[in-house]
Scaffold this active site. Structure first.
Site, mmCIF file in Angstrom:
data_model
loop_
_atom_site.group_PDB
_atom_site.id
_atom_site.type_symbol
_atom_site.label_atom_id
_atom_site.label_comp_id
_atom_site.label_asym_id
_atom_site.label_seq_id
_atom_site.Cartn_x
_atom_site.Cartn_y
_atom_site.Cartn_z
ATOM 1 N N HIS A 41 -3.088 6.299 4.465
ATOM 2 C CA HIS A 41 -1.660 6.432 4.765
ATOM 3 C C HIS A 41 -1.172 7.805 4.270
ATOM 4 O O HIS A 41 -1.554 8.247 3.186
ATOM 5 C CB HIS A 41 -0.845 5.379 4.014
ATOM 6 C CG HIS A 41 -0.979 3.980 4.537
ATOM 7 N ND1 HIS A 41 -1.710 3.637 5.641
ATOM 8 C CD2 HIS A 41 -0.425 2.819 4.077
ATOM 9 C CE1 HIS A 41 -1.603 2.325 5.840
ATOM 10 N NE2 HIS A 41 -0.841 1.807 4.904
ATOM 11 N N CYS A 64 0.800 -1.231 0.000
ATOM 12 C CA CYS A 64 0.000 0.000 0.000
ATOM 13 C C CYS A 64 0.835 1.284 0.000
ATOM 14 O O CYS A 64 0.574 2.226 -0.758
ATOM 15 C CB CYS A 64 -0.959 -0.006 1.188
ATOM 16 S SG CYS A 64 -0.261 -0.691 2.702
HETATM 17 O O1 L14 Z 1 0.791 -5.760 1.963
HETATM 18 O O2 L14 Z 1 -0.196 -2.149 7.692
HETATM 19 O O3 L14 Z 1 2.824 -5.970 2.572
HETATM 20 O O4 L14 Z 1 0.347 -3.861 8.864
HETATM 21 C C1 L14 Z 1 1.802 -5.777 5.315
HETATM 22 C C2 L14 Z 1 1.618 -4.975 6.593
HETATM 23 C C3 L14 Z 1 0.177 -4.243 4.134
HETATM 24 C C4 L14 Z 1 0.050 -3.422 5.368
HETATM 25 C C5 L14 Z 1 1.659 -5.681 2.812
HETATM 26 C C6 L14 Z 1 0.201 -3.307 7.793
HETATM 27 C C7 L14 Z 1 1.313 -5.139 4.131
HETATM 28 C C8 L14 Z 1 0.526 -4.034 6.557
#
Ligand code: L14
Length: 339
Positions: free
Chosen positions: A244, A131
């Site tokens: 974000h 993301c």
């Molecule tokens: O898609 O915010 O790699 O804890 C892994 C951790 C997405 C967000 C990914 C989080 C993520 C995530």
């Protein structure tokens, strides 16, 4: 119009729910929609176009006759089931980090590298990037094409929804507990997230960075198709639910002014410039939440170096950062006649 059998794997999660909503919202050409999740969720229903669809258990034979599999379960689940789905002839678009850096699997942000999508044929899988990476590269690409980016220094301010529904609940419960003078509970994050920020997203690596930070380094290069771009990232969790934010500093080969940046970005697909400090107008998570675009503001020249720009970039992590980007990839497959 041709329609497709679509399956959502991880349908009951924050991203899965949003995928179902976006399929409806964009009137995606769905013939039949299958909702898949772990056995714990069997029996739940999710509404799609006025019908309550029952959640089924994700199993090895779930993908027979499915054309498109939109995946957002845990990484280990994707690791197991994405190849099974692909082997049964379904194109998988996977949201987890499981396959992103595999050289023969495309990692796609439609506004940036739609050409890479053709590589879905290699293994029947396309990865949806992280993301924080997605919203950053949407903005970096037009600037890189114009002035060639040498280095990026980014700090993120990430919403708890990235971790899933359980983290949204944890933040809400901690806020309530604090106001009621009760003990807070910590199950998802190692520390209190309410009224705090944690410089820690995903797990720590040997080099002292977190996996989340290294995703931003490696995925950015892969999507932009340029391994010369240096990226230095700090990923921070803040007590926001959706959206974000990122403070991004770039150093470019060619001089680029703040005005040129605004002109280059304004009007580009997927980007909205909100940059009017005189009226206190700049991107914020409360406005980005629920929207499709990546919002950019606070655009200014970095006076500490010859060719540098600072900016503030905000986007809905569950939409452009996950569910929406995945569905845009599926739309691109259809548009290009690949499925
Ligand atoms: O898609 O915010 O790699 O804890 C892994 C951790 C997405 C967000 C990914 C989080 C993520 C995530």
């Amino acid at each position: 119009m041709k329609t497709y059998n679509v399956a959502v794997a991880g349908a009951t999660g924050a991203v899965g729910n949003e995928m179902v909503a976006i399929l409806e919202e964009r009137n995606f050409p769905v013939k039949n929609l299958k909702l898949l999740a772990s056995s714990r969720s069997v029996g739940k229903t999710i509404s799609f176009k006025g019908t309550d669809i029952k959640v089924e258990e994700l199993k090895e034979d779930s993908f027979k006759g499915v054309d498109i599999g939109l995946f957002s379960p845990g990484g280990a689940v994707s690791m197991k089931f994405a190849p099974i789905a692909a082997a049964s002839g379904c194109v998988v678009i996977d949201n987890t980090s499981a396959f992103r850096m595999e050289p023969d699997i495309p990692l796609v942000v439609p506004e940036v590298n739609e050409h890479a999508i053709a590589g879905y044929k290699n293994r029947g899988i396309i990865s949806n990037p992280n993301c924080s990476t997605i919203q950053m590269v949407v903005v970096l690409k037009p600037l890189h094409d114009f002035a060639k980016i040498k280095r990026v220094v980014v700090s993120t301010y990430q919403a708890v929804s990235g971790t899933g529904k359980k983290a949204i609940y944890e933040l809400e419960q901690q806020v309530l507990a604090i106001y009621n003078n009760k003990e807070i509970e910590k199950k998802v994050y190692p520390h209190q997230i309410a009224f705090n920020c944690l410089p820690h997203i995903d797990s720590f690596l040997e080099n002292g960075y977190t996996k989340e930070e290294m995703k931003m380094v490696n995925e950015t290069r892969k999507i932009m198709g340029d391994n010369s771009i240096k990226v230095s990232a700090t990923a921070v969790r803040i007590p926001v639910i959706y959206g974000h934010s990122e403070s991004i500093n770039i150093e470019t080969e060619k001089k680029i002014t703040a005005d040129e940046v605004r002109k280059l970005l304004q009007g580009k697909p997927g980007i909205t410039v909100v940059d009017n400090p005189a009226k206190n107008e700049y991107p914020m998570p409360i406005y980005a939440a629920g929207k499709d675009d990546v919002f950019v503001g606070r655009i200014r020249e970095d006076e500490s170096i010859e060719n540098g720009i600072n900016m503030w970039v905000v986007s809905d992590n569950i939409r452009k950062g996950a569910a929406l980007n995945t569905i845009q990839i599926a739309e691109l497959l259809i548009e290009k006649g690949l499925i």
